[in-house]
Motif scaffolding. Sequence first.
Motif, short mmCIF file in Angstrom:
data_model
loop_
_atom_site.label_atom_id
_atom_site.label_comp_id
_atom_site.label_asym_id
_atom_site.label_seq_id
_atom_site.Cartn_x
_atom_site.Cartn_y
_atom_site.Cartn_z
N ILE A 191 47.50 82.37 44.99
CA ILE A 191 45.78 81.70 44.69
C ILE A 191 45.72 81.98 45.88
O ILE A 191 46.37 81.86 47.10
CB ILE A 191 45.71 80.41 44.22
CG1 ILE A 191 46.25 80.23 43.05
CG2 ILE A 191 44.97 79.58 44.65
CD1 ILE A 191 46.88 79.15 42.08
N LEU A 193 41.90 81.19 49.73
CA LEU A 193 40.67 80.42 49.20
C LEU A 193 39.99 80.67 50.67
O LEU A 193 40.69 81.38 51.51
CB LEU A 193 41.19 79.16 49.14
CG LEU A 193 39.61 77.61 49.61
CD1 LEU A 193 39.43 78.22 48.20
CD2 LEU A 193 40.33 76.46 50.05
N CYS A 233 34.39 88.44 45.94
CA CYS A 233 34.08 88.12 45.74
C CYS A 233 32.52 88.04 46.82
O CYS A 233 31.91 86.90 46.03
CB CYS A 233 34.89 87.55 46.83
SG CYS A 233 36.23 87.17 47.60
N ALA A 266 37.99 86.31 41.45
CA ALA A 266 37.26 85.35 42.17
C ALA A 266 35.96 83.96 41.39
O ALA A 266 35.47 84.64 40.11
CB ALA A 266 36.41 86.11 43.19
N SER A 267 36.15 83.02 42.02
CA SER A 267 35.34 82.19 41.27
C SER A 267 34.62 81.57 42.71
O SER A 267 35.16 80.95 43.55
CB SER A 267 35.94 80.98 40.59
OG SER A 267 37.18 80.91 39.58
N LEU A 269 33.40 77.96 44.95
CA LEU A 269 33.49 76.54 44.86
C LEU A 269 32.32 76.01 46.04
O LEU A 269 32.51 76.71 46.75
CB LEU A 269 34.94 75.93 45.39
CG LEU A 269 35.98 76.93 44.71
CD1 LEU A 269 37.16 77.10 45.72
CD2 LEU A 269 36.29 76.67 42.97
N GLN A 279 32.87 77.91 48.69
CA GLN A 279 34.29 78.82 48.99
C GLN A 279 34.56 80.07 48.06
O GLN A 279 33.68 79.17 46.84
CB GLN A 279 35.73 77.43 49.63
CG GLN A 279 35.20 76.86 51.33
CD GLN A 279 36.32 76.21 51.36
OE1 GLN A 279 36.80 75.60 50.23
NE2 GLN A 279 36.72 76.02 52.52
N ALA A 281 37.45 81.10 45.84
CA ALA A 281 38.86 81.09 44.76
C ALA A 281 39.68 82.05 44.43
O ALA A 281 38.76 83.11 43.28
CB ALA A 281 39.95 80.10 44.07
N THR A 283 42.75 85.05 43.01
CA THR A 283 44.15 84.56 41.59
C THR A 283 44.06 86.06 41.85
O THR A 283 43.54 87.08 41.61
CB THR A 283 43.55 83.97 40.41
OG1 THR A 283 42.92 84.61 39.64
CG2 THR A 283 43.32 82.89 40.73
#
Length: 370
Positions: A191, A193, A233, A266-267, A269, A279, A281, A283
């Motif tokens: 993980i 950031l 991303c 990617a997520s 945030l 931002q 995240a 994985t």
Amino acid sequence: MMPIATESVKRELCALADRIGSSHDYRSAMLEKLRLAVPFDAACCTTVDPQTHLSTGAVTDESVEAIHHLLFENEYRQDDVNAFESLAASASPAATLSGATGGEPAGSARYRDILRPAGFTDELRAVFVHEGTCWGHLSLYRRSGSPLFREEEVAAIVSLLPCLTDGVRHTNGLQPPAGRPKPAAVREPGIALLSERLELLSANAEADYWLAMLRSRERIGPDTLPRPVRAVCMRAMDGGHTAQLQPPKPQVCLSAPDGQYLTLRASKLFGAAGTGTCQLAVTIEASRPSDILPYMTDAYRLSAREKQVLEGVLRGLSTKELAGSLHISGYTVQDHLKAIFAKTGVTSRRDLIWRLHGRYSLPADGDTAK
């Protein structure tokens, strides 16, 4: 520039993938051979996830590496001529920047803001498409002082694309060794950031491990963010700038040097209300067998019918059930199975299932399921 001589180059290129197993090494050698048919001053060859069209890694030279992050931004977040997704969906798999702009390249933001400042005057793009699925793309560049790409050179690239596409597909999935290989060690998900400027803010130990592995895979320095991470991303931030109702997910599946496959997601945030900041995240974890199958079947060069038979085998269908579902005879099913066994190097259904499915589902010796 030297005359086009595609036939001799084609013979060499068609034999290249069978001599080189690594995707990175294949693309590096392929570019050197390709230069003999269509000269260029710089190049970039990228593989993509066939489901999402996001980059799984690129082979570039130093001059392109210096502007690669800007090319990413242009491809994933701007509308411009000869976008790779547009080329993949068009009837023509190759095009030049000079041709697409009618000789007025300043009409392209990619030319104005990226290529011209870097000293490039023209770009030839091509996509590796097989049966409607895109597996990667190619960019060739010429500098000031070199002629623009000619139509004959575009035609030469198009004539070589079937051979190049086969090589990219074949080497994109890392084939496991013969026999029953030991499964790769199971790791917890990584993980990480990142800021909206794609700066790494924090990461767990697993993410540090995977990021180092991805950099080694692409042969890039410790300060460079791997392309697959950049790609997921940018897709997460933008949601896809094309007019699709449901853009592909910010996800890629790729092969790792140790023989296993990884999935990156990617997520986006969002920060506190009114801040306008975000931002990302990311994985990184071992892929599920269902994510891997398209890569493995193309690595073994299975035909469309052989893929259908294989899918039935993995679902546990008998020969009779396969024959009924595919509307072919049992003898034809057996012929397809023999071809699949020969291509994958196994002698039974049991070994076939292990080769393409079981080895990615089980922990390595000494590990326990979490």
